[in-house]
Design an enzyme around this catalytic site. Structure first.
Site, PDB file in Angstrom:
ATOM      1  N   ASP A   1      69.613 -19.873 -16.982  1.00 53.24           N
ATOM      2  CA  ASP A   1      71.066 -19.966 -16.902  1.00 53.24           C
ATOM      3  C   ASP A   1      71.612 -19.283 -15.650  1.00 53.24           C
ATOM      4  O   ASP A   1      70.900 -18.547 -14.965  1.00 53.24           O
ATOM      5  CB  ASP A   1      71.734 -19.393 -18.171  1.00 53.24           C
TER       6      ASP A   1
ATOM      7  N   HIS B   1      72.489 -15.787 -29.744  1.00 52.26           N
ATOM      8  CA  HIS B   1      72.395 -16.815 -28.696  1.00 52.26           C
ATOM      9  C   HIS B   1      71.066 -16.718 -27.956  1.00 52.26           C
ATOM     10  O   HIS B   1      70.453 -15.657 -27.879  1.00 52.26           O
ATOM     11  CB  HIS B   1      73.603 -16.789 -27.748  1.00 52.26           C
TER      12      HIS B   1
ATOM     13  N   ASN C   1      74.547 -11.948 -31.062  1.00 52.16           N
ATOM     14  CA  ASN C   1      75.119 -12.993 -31.924  1.00 52.16           C
ATOM     15  C   ASN C   1      74.127 -14.138 -32.142  1.00 52.16           C
ATOM     16  O   ASN C   1      74.502 -15.194 -32.640  1.00 52.16           O
ATOM     17  CB  ASN C   1      76.434 -13.532 -31.332  1.00 52.16           C
TER      18      ASN C   1
ATOM     19  N   GLU D   1      75.551 -20.615 -27.324  1.00 47.50           N
ATOM     20  CA  GLU D   1      76.299 -19.770 -28.243  1.00 47.50           C
ATOM     21  C   GLU D   1      76.340 -20.395 -29.643  1.00 47.50           C
ATOM     22  O   GLU D   1      76.057 -21.584 -29.805  1.00 47.50           O
ATOM     23  CB  GLU D   1      77.737 -19.597 -27.732  1.00 47.50           C
TER      24      GLU D   1
HETATM   25  C1  GLP Z   1      72.580 -12.889 -21.772  1.00 48.62           C
HETATM   26  C2  GLP Z   1      71.645 -14.020 -21.274  1.00 48.62           C
HETATM   27  C3  GLP Z   1      70.526 -14.279 -22.228  1.00 48.62           C
HETATM   28  C4  GLP Z   1      69.985 -12.955 -22.717  1.00 48.62           C
HETATM   29  C5  GLP Z   1      70.998 -12.277 -23.574  1.00 48.62           C
HETATM   30  C6  GLP Z   1      70.604 -10.884 -24.018  1.00 48.62           C
HETATM   31  O1  GLP Z   1      73.898 -13.258 -21.910  1.00 48.62           O
HETATM   32  N1  GLP Z   1      72.294 -15.243 -20.941  1.00 48.62           N
HETATM   33  O2  GLP Z   1      69.529 -15.075 -21.609  1.00 48.62           O
HETATM   34  O3  GLP Z   1      68.823 -13.168 -23.492  1.00 48.62           O
HETATM   35  O4  GLP Z   1      72.290 -12.307 -23.013  1.00 48.62           O
HETATM   36  O5  GLP Z   1      70.762  -9.973 -22.991  1.00 48.62           O
HETATM   37  P1  GLP Z   1      70.154  -8.512 -22.986  1.00 48.62           P
HETATM   38  O6  GLP Z   1      68.690  -8.683 -22.757  1.00 48.62           O
HETATM   39  O7  GLP Z   1      70.827  -7.822 -21.833  1.00 48.62           O
HETATM   40  O8  GLP Z   1      70.460  -7.913 -24.294  1.00 48.62           O
END
Ligand code: GLP
Length: 245
Positions: free
Chosen positions: A68, A139, A137, A144
């Site tokens: 992404d 995702h 959440n 989402e």
């Molecule tokens: C972000 C990314 C995801 C990631 C998630 C968790 O928004 N788009 O690919 O897995 O949130 O992030 P973190 O590893 O900082 O908790």
């Protein structure tokens, strides 16, 4: 079909275990196509991969696709996922820049950029090993709650809780882009193998929903239950609600 679960004591163990899984993939198939993730979770895994590179692991024939990218940030913007990957991995190992791919969130034609990304993925033969994190959440990438199981790479709106969570990387919540390009659920499920990483108690509920709850778009990571070769690699805190069951 069920998701494999591996629990290790600490986030440090998680990073070294994940890096070793990726290193084994690269050693066995030097021209692997890897799916990569951003967020805090994989940072130490990338650091361990950089250590392995210093000790002789070569990435020169590896191809990568990231999940992404924010919409509206220039590639060189310090908050872009492109900059994140450059800092944490691309500049640390001998990856060929022409084989690293990120969605173009700064494109003038975002829909075309999404279609082009899917084409590039197909032309590369698909992902051999996909790394994932998970949002609190549920995702995955920026899919989402409410996302479609058959979704491909597309532009999405970020959920308010995701904007709030990711604001720690920006000066303020208002600076977090409201949209991103993300690989879809179907894009992710088309990978041959998937490794999801999660550590910390704030991921425990999402991990439990994803693994032990019903398969529902309310928890996008629950779609991973449909994948034939998916492993959740968790530290003890992220796994605490599973072990209580
Ligand atoms: C972000 C990314 C995801 C990631 C998630 C968790 O928004 N788009 O690919 O897995 O949130 O992030 P973190 O590893 O900082 O908790």
């Amino acid at each position: 079909m069920s998701v494999a679960v591996q629990i290790v004591p600490t986030p440090e163990d998680l990073a070294s275990t994940a890096a070793n899984i990726f290193a084994s993939q690269i050693q066995e198939y030097p021209d692997s196509v890897l799916g990569l993730a951003t967020g805090s979770t994989p940072v130490d895994t990338y650091a361990r991969l950089a250590d392995l590179y210093e000790n002789g692991l070569s990435f020169e024939d590896v191809t990568t696709f990231n999940l992404d990218e924010y919409v509206g940030l220039r590639q060189g913007d310090p908050q872009s996922y492109h900059s994140f990957m450059t800092t944490h991995l691309f500049d640390q190992v001998d990856l060929d820049p022409s084989r690293t791919h990120m969605p173009d969130g700064d494109s003038e034609d975002l829909d075309e950029a999404c279609e082009e990304y899917e084409r590039l993925l197909q032309d590369a033969g698909g992902i051999d090993l996909q790394l994932l994190g998970i949002g609190s959440n549920g995702h995955i990438a920026f899919n989402e709650p409410g996302c479609a199981e058959d979704s491909l790479t597309r532009v999405v709106d970020l959920a308010p809780e995701t904007v709030a969570a990711n604001s720690r990387f920006f000066d303020s919540e208002d600076d977090v882009p409201g949209q991103a390009i993300t690989a879809g659920i179907a894009t992710i499920l088309s990978a041959d193998k998937i490794l999801l990483l999660a550590y910390g108690e704030n991921k425990a509920e999402a991990v439990c929903q994803a693994l032990a709850g019903e398969i529902t778009s309310d928890c996008p990571a629950s779609f991973l239950q449909k994948h034939p070769d998916c492993t959740f690699l968790l530290d003890a805190k992220a796994a605490e609600l599973l072990t209580e069951q």
